[in-house]
Write an enzyme that holds these catalytic residues in place. Structure first.
Site, short mmCIF file in Angstrom:
data_model
loop_
_atom_site.label_atom_id
_atom_site.label_comp_id
_atom_site.label_asym_id
_atom_site.label_seq_id
_atom_site.Cartn_x
_atom_site.Cartn_y
_atom_site.Cartn_z
N THR A 1 0.83 -1.22 0.00
CA THR A 1 0.00 0.00 0.00
C THR A 1 0.86 1.27 0.00
O THR A 1 0.43 2.30 -0.50
CB THR A 1 -0.99 0.00 1.18
OG1 THR A 1 -0.28 0.03 2.42
CG2 THR A 1 -1.89 -1.22 1.16
N TYR B 1 -1.51 12.63 6.93
CA TYR B 1 -0.31 11.78 6.88
C TYR B 1 0.94 12.66 6.93
O TYR B 1 1.90 12.35 7.64
CB TYR B 1 -0.30 10.93 5.60
CG TYR B 1 -0.57 9.46 5.87
CD1 TYR B 1 -1.88 8.99 5.98
CD2 TYR B 1 0.46 8.55 6.04
CE1 TYR B 1 -2.14 7.66 6.24
CE2 TYR B 1 0.21 7.21 6.31
CZ TYR B 1 -1.08 6.77 6.41
OH TYR B 1 -1.33 5.46 6.69
N LEU C 1 -2.96 4.65 -0.11
CA LEU C 1 -4.38 4.29 -0.24
C LEU C 1 -4.51 2.79 0.01
O LEU C 1 -4.59 1.98 -0.91
CB LEU C 1 -4.90 4.69 -1.62
CG LEU C 1 -6.43 4.72 -1.74
CD1 LEU C 1 -7.09 5.52 -0.62
CD2 LEU C 1 -6.84 5.28 -3.09
N HIS C 2 -4.56 2.45 1.33
CA HIS C 2 -4.46 1.05 1.75
C HIS C 2 -5.63 0.17 1.29
O HIS C 2 -5.47 -0.79 0.55
CB HIS C 2 -4.41 0.97 3.28
CG HIS C 2 -3.39 1.82 3.95
ND1 HIS C 2 -2.05 1.51 3.97
CD2 HIS C 2 -3.50 2.97 4.67
CE1 HIS C 2 -1.38 2.42 4.66
NE2 HIS C 2 -2.25 3.32 5.10
N ASP C 3 -6.82 0.46 1.85
CA ASP C 3 -7.90 -0.53 1.80
C ASP C 3 -8.46 -0.86 0.41
O ASP C 3 -8.81 -2.03 0.15
CB ASP C 3 -9.05 -0.10 2.73
CG ASP C 3 -8.64 -0.15 4.19
OD1 ASP C 3 -7.69 -0.88 4.53
OD2 ASP C 3 -9.28 0.54 5.01
#
Ligand code: BDR
Ligand code: CA
Length: 313
Positions: free
Chosen positions: A193, A228, A241-243
């Protein structure tokens, strides 16, 4: 045929984008429901936020179930310093009209899996408390889980401690139950990610799609990236943009690459608590238990998201 899918999440701006990406792809997913857990912010807020996002997508029909309000053993830990006190700061969002489904997420999960004619894919985007609780209460449901794709863990650096990622660290004991459950498990962790930052150029590409959903996502991502940077991650080109990686992986696995590994969650060493120890040559009698993603084509990933948001209201 669209594949039956359940998303378990703790929205959070990046969870919200993942939900929208799934809802924008009805030909790929038969989204049975969304379960929420305490994580980024407390359960009452993650539950509210999931309802806000389904409203934004014009999917008031999609059931949302609130689950576990705290982790199994450790004290609750939030990420409000990144996501804002409400979890979804950064955009003007609709007020949800439909209430939550009154059933507990874990009860619904067990009933749904047990009665499903076809096995169900699970996508988890938050701490694993709901799924672990369901597996402890009803181990037979493992047989009805087609596969689990999770955002969580890390091979290398952590984002809460030097070695632990938030979703695993927030409930390490639940994560240990899930990794030990013998599921077909794909882990998408920080190694991947962090290759996908929401840069200003990518955010503007999303905004240019002009739909309500795209404009809302652009606002959410501007806020999330600023947080962040304020939290000392100005070295990244934008917030990771992890999820949505989880949903993108289910839609376009070719955008990702990884290896099979044995993954064990550390629950005993206070320094390493929540670390996902990933071994690609399992030793000490361990066997491979996860497919661990290591790379993503970030441009392809953001294109997939922008095009999906263009299809929503
Ligand atoms: C994960 O933690 C949360 O803050 C995000 O929503 C994501 O699921 C990243 O470590
Ligand atoms: Ca999340």
């Amino acid at each position: 045929m669209p594949r039956p899918l359940i998303i378990d999440c703790d929205p959070g701006q990046d969870d919200a984008v993942a939900l929208l990406l799934a809802m924008a792809n009805p030909a790929a997913f038969d989204l049975l429901g969304v379960t929420v857990v305490a994580g980024n912010v407390p359960l009452s807020l993650t539950a509210h936020n999931a309802c806000v996002i389904r409203e934004l997508a014009g999917r008031a029909d999609l059931p949302v179930f609130a689950g576990c309000p705290r982790p199994m053993l450790v004290s609750p830990r939030s990420a409000a310093h990144i996501h804002g006190e409400g979890g979804l700061e950064g955009a003007d969002l609709p007020v949800p009209i439909q209430p939550l489904d009154p059933r507990h997420a874990v009860v619904w999960l067990i009933e749904t899996l047990r009665t499903a004619k076809q096995s169900v894919t699970l996508a988890t985007l938050g701490p694993l408390t709901n799924l672990a609780t369901a597996l402890v209460m009803a181990p037979d449901i493992a047989g009805k889980i087609e596969r689990l794709v999770m955002m969580g863990g890390t091979i290398g650096a952590g984002n809460v401690t030097p070695v632990a990622e938030f979703n695993v660290y927030a409930d390490p004991h639940a994560a240990a139950v899930v990794f030990g459950a013998g599921l077909d498990l794909t882990m998408i962790g920080l190694d991947v990610t962090h290759q996908a930052p929401a840069t200003p150029a990518r955010i503007e590409r999303i905004a240019a799609k002009g739909t309500k959903a795209a404009l809302a996502v652009a606002g959410l991502l501007r806020f999330y990236s600023a947080r962040y940077a304020a939290a000392g991650r100005g070295d990244l080109a934008g917030a990771p943009l992890h999820d949505p990686c989880v949903i993108a992986y289910l839609l376009a696995p070719g955008l990702f690459a990884g290896h099979q590994m044995h993954v064990e969650v550390d629950v005993s060493d206070p320094i390493d608590l929540g670390r996902t120890r990933c071994d690609r040559a399992p030793r000490d009698g361990h066997k491979v238990n996860s497919m661990v993603m290591e790379r993503v084509d970030a441009e392809g990933y953001f294109t997939l998201i922008a095009e999906a948001l263009a299809r929503l209201p």
